[in-house]
Scaffold this motif. Structure first.
Motif, PDB file in Angstrom:
ATOM      1  N   PRO A  89      11.562  -5.660   6.513  1.00  0.00           N
ATOM      2  CA  PRO A  89      10.634  -5.531   7.639  1.00  0.00           C
ATOM      3  C   PRO A  89       9.921  -6.850   7.911  1.00  0.00           C
ATOM      4  N   GLN A  90       9.583  -7.083   9.134  1.00  0.00           N
ATOM      5  CA  GLN A  90       8.948  -8.338   9.521  1.00  0.00           C
ATOM      6  C   GLN A  90       7.674  -8.580   8.716  1.00  0.00           C
ATOM      7  N   GLY A  91       7.572  -9.744   8.139  1.00  0.00           N
ATOM      8  CA  GLY A  91       6.402 -10.122   7.364  1.00  0.00           C
ATOM      9  C   GLY A  91       6.504  -9.809   5.885  1.00  0.00           C
ATOM     10  N   GLU A  92       7.498  -9.000   5.467  1.00  0.00           N
ATOM     11  CA  GLU A  92       7.539  -8.568   4.064  1.00  0.00           C
ATOM     12  C   GLU A  92       7.899  -9.707   3.121  1.00  0.00           C
ATOM     13  N   TRP A  93       8.838 -10.571   3.530  1.00  0.00           N
ATOM     14  CA  TRP A  93       9.196 -11.689   2.651  1.00  0.00           C
ATOM     15  C   TRP A  93       7.993 -12.609   2.466  1.00  0.00           C
ATOM     16  N   GLN A  94       7.272 -12.907   3.541  1.00  0.00           N
ATOM     17  CA  GLN A  94       6.078 -13.749   3.424  1.00  0.00           C
ATOM     18  C   GLN A  94       5.028 -13.076   2.543  1.00  0.00           C
ATOM     19  N   LEU A  95       4.909 -11.754   2.657  1.00  0.00           N
ATOM     20  CA  LEU A  95       3.956 -11.028   1.817  1.00  0.00           C
ATOM     21  C   LEU A  95       4.339 -11.140   0.351  1.00  0.00           C
ATOM     22  N   PHE A  96       5.616 -11.025   0.067  1.00  0.00           N
ATOM     23  CA  PHE A  96       6.082 -11.157  -1.306  1.00  0.00           C
ATOM     24  C   PHE A  96       5.801 -12.566  -1.831  1.00  0.00           C
ATOM     25  N   CYS A  97       5.979 -13.568  -0.977  1.00  0.00           N
ATOM     26  CA  CYS A  97       5.673 -14.947  -1.390  1.00  0.00           C
ATOM     27  C   CYS A  97       4.185 -15.124  -1.682  1.00  0.00           C
ATOM     28  N   HIS A  98       3.319 -14.475  -0.901  1.00  0.00           N
ATOM     29  CA  HIS A  98       1.876 -14.504  -1.187  1.00  0.00           C
ATOM     30  C   HIS A  98       1.596 -13.885  -2.562  1.00  0.00           C
ATOM     31  N   HIS A  99       2.284 -12.815  -2.849  1.00  0.00           N
ATOM     32  CA  HIS A  99       2.134 -12.148  -4.145  1.00  0.00           C
ATOM     33  C   HIS A  99       2.531 -13.098  -5.283  1.00  0.00           C
ATOM     34  N   LEU A 100       3.625 -13.801  -5.113  1.00  0.00           N
ATOM     35  CA  LEU A 100       4.058 -14.758  -6.134  1.00  0.00           C
ATOM     36  C   LEU A 100       3.070 -15.910  -6.266  1.00  0.00           C
ATOM     37  N   ALA A 107       8.116  -7.501 -10.457  1.00  0.00           N
ATOM     38  CA  ALA A 107       8.086  -6.066 -10.757  1.00  0.00           C
ATOM     39  C   ALA A 107       6.755  -5.421 -10.401  1.00  0.00           C
ATOM     40  N   GLU A 108       5.711  -6.216 -10.186  1.00  0.00           N
ATOM     41  CA  GLU A 108       4.390  -5.664  -9.886  1.00  0.00           C
ATOM     42  C   GLU A 108       4.148  -5.476  -8.397  1.00  0.00           C
ATOM     43  N   PHE A 109       5.012  -6.007  -7.571  1.00  0.00           N
ATOM     44  CA  PHE A 109       4.745  -6.046  -6.134  1.00  0.00           C
ATOM     45  C   PHE A 109       4.493  -4.662  -5.552  1.00  0.00           C
ATOM     46  N   VAL A 110       5.336  -3.700  -5.875  1.00  0.00           N
ATOM     47  CA  VAL A 110       5.170  -2.353  -5.313  1.00  0.00           C
ATOM     48  C   VAL A 110       4.215  -1.509  -6.136  1.00  0.00           C
ATOM     49  N   LYS A 111       3.893  -1.957  -7.342  1.00  0.00           N
ATOM     50  CA  LYS A 111       2.987  -1.184  -8.195  1.00  0.00           C
ATOM     51  C   LYS A 111       1.524  -1.422  -7.834  1.00  0.00           C
ATOM     52  N   LEU A 112       1.220  -2.628  -7.383  1.00  0.00           N
ATOM     53  CA  LEU A 112      -0.171  -2.990  -7.127  1.00  0.00           C
ATOM     54  C   LEU A 112      -0.674  -2.534  -5.763  1.00  0.00           C
ATOM     55  N   GLU A 117      -0.347   0.180   2.434  1.00  0.00           N
ATOM     56  CA  GLU A 117      -1.099  -1.072   2.339  1.00  0.00           C
ATOM     57  C   GLU A 117      -0.195  -2.265   2.613  1.00  0.00           C
ATOM     58  N   ARG A 118       1.016  -2.222   2.091  1.00  0.00           N
ATOM     59  CA  ARG A 118       1.939  -3.334   2.320  1.00  0.00           C
ATOM     60  C   ARG A 118       2.313  -3.429   3.798  1.00  0.00           C
ATOM     61  N   ARG A 119       2.510  -2.288   4.438  1.00  0.00           N
ATOM     62  CA  ARG A 119       2.829  -2.301   5.860  1.00  0.00           C
ATOM     63  C   ARG A 119       1.681  -2.890   6.683  1.00  0.00           C
ATOM     64  N   ALA A 120       0.454  -2.542   6.324  1.00  0.00           N
ATOM     65  CA  ALA A 120      -0.711  -3.072   7.044  1.00  0.00           C
ATOM     66  C   ALA A 120      -0.817  -4.588   6.849  1.00  0.00           C
TER      67      ALA A 120
END
Length: 281
Positions: A89-100, A107-112, A117-120
């Protein structure tokens, strides 16, 4: 667990058949199953519990390289998201990079954070709203290699996405000596410079004719540029690619070609040639 297979999909301009060659090549070279075994953390998130043998390559040109910046040890969550970033989905890769960037493990990305919340947060990112995560762990200074990965789906199959040409080419110094020895004409020099300066070093003969020769005739560019490539091929004693009709493709010394869907044949100048062109006076 040792990685024994990969998806039948292209990546970074390499066919899945070319990608599949890297694993048996490593085993034949070393007798080992994987270049990245136990004890090496994920090269994206730093998770020390990365499964032994889980690894990723950005570069499948030969000779293969089994160390950074061509190949990296990765955990499974980071590895999966890296390859799925084109369809995410649009923005998800950038969101994952922010998480990193905040020191999070893959492994914590979807747990936290919940899905809602991730969609928002993805909506904020696509709207240009800054997103800042609290630090989970110390993170080394960037830029990090995964932050510059493209989201352009054309990169899956396009030659311009390859870090190196599929076939080895002469290095920058060899190209520079050849350019100086071949006594370039003004038209030849203009074609080289226009090609090296094109976006992603990629152009059609039609666009090169227009930008370098002020001509509407792609045949004029093809004749001049192809003639130069043939002289350089002889000077550098390099074997050109062979077309299906068994004729030599002289331009293959300077560029890799492909025909994108709905567009004309394009040529991507190899990096070492472009670097040499940049040094021409």
């Amino acid at each position: 667990m040792v990685r024994t297979a990969m998806s039948n999909a292209p990546y970074n301009g390499y066919s899945w058949q070319q990608r599949a060659r890297i694993i048996p090549a490593y085993r034949k070279l070393t007798g080992r199953q994987s270049p990245f075994m136990a004890g090496e953390p994920c090269a994206m998130c730093g998770d020390p519990d990365r499964p032994p043998g889980e690894w990723h390559s950005e570069d499948y040109s030969e000779p293969f390289s089994f160390a950074p910046p061509q190949s990296f040890p990765l955990c499974k969550p980071c590895h999966a998201r890296l390859h799925k970033r084109f369809n995410a989905p649009q923005g998800e890769w950038q969101l994952f990079c922010h998480h990193l960037d905040a020191g999070g493990y893959g492994a914590e990305f979807v747990k936290l954070r919940s899905l809602d919340e991730r969609r928002a947060l993805c909506e904020k990112i696509t709207s240009g709203v800054p997103v800042v995560f609290p630090m989970l762990r110390p993170k080394g200074p960037g830029p990090h290699w995964w932050q510059t990965l493209t989201l352009d789906p054309e990169s899956l199959v396009a030659p311009w996405a390859r870090p190196r040409p599929l076939r080895p080419r002469p290095d920058r110094e060899a190209f520079l000596r050849a350019f100086q020895a071949v006594d370039l004409s003004e038209r030849e020099l203009a074609l080289l410079r226009a090609h090296a300066a094109a976006p992603r070093r990629t152009a059609t003969m039609r666009s090169l004719a227009h930008n370098a020769l002020a001509s509407d005739s792609y045949q004029a560019a093809n004749s001049t540029y192809g003639g130069l490539a043939r002289r350089l091929t002889s000077l550098l004693d390099w074997k050109p690619d062979i077309r299906e009709d068994k004729s030599p493709f002289w331009m293959s010394l300077l560029a890799e070609g492909w025909t994108p869907p709905g567009r004309e044949f394009e040529l991507t100048m190899v990096p070492s040639a472009a670097e040499a062109v940049g040094e021409l006076r």
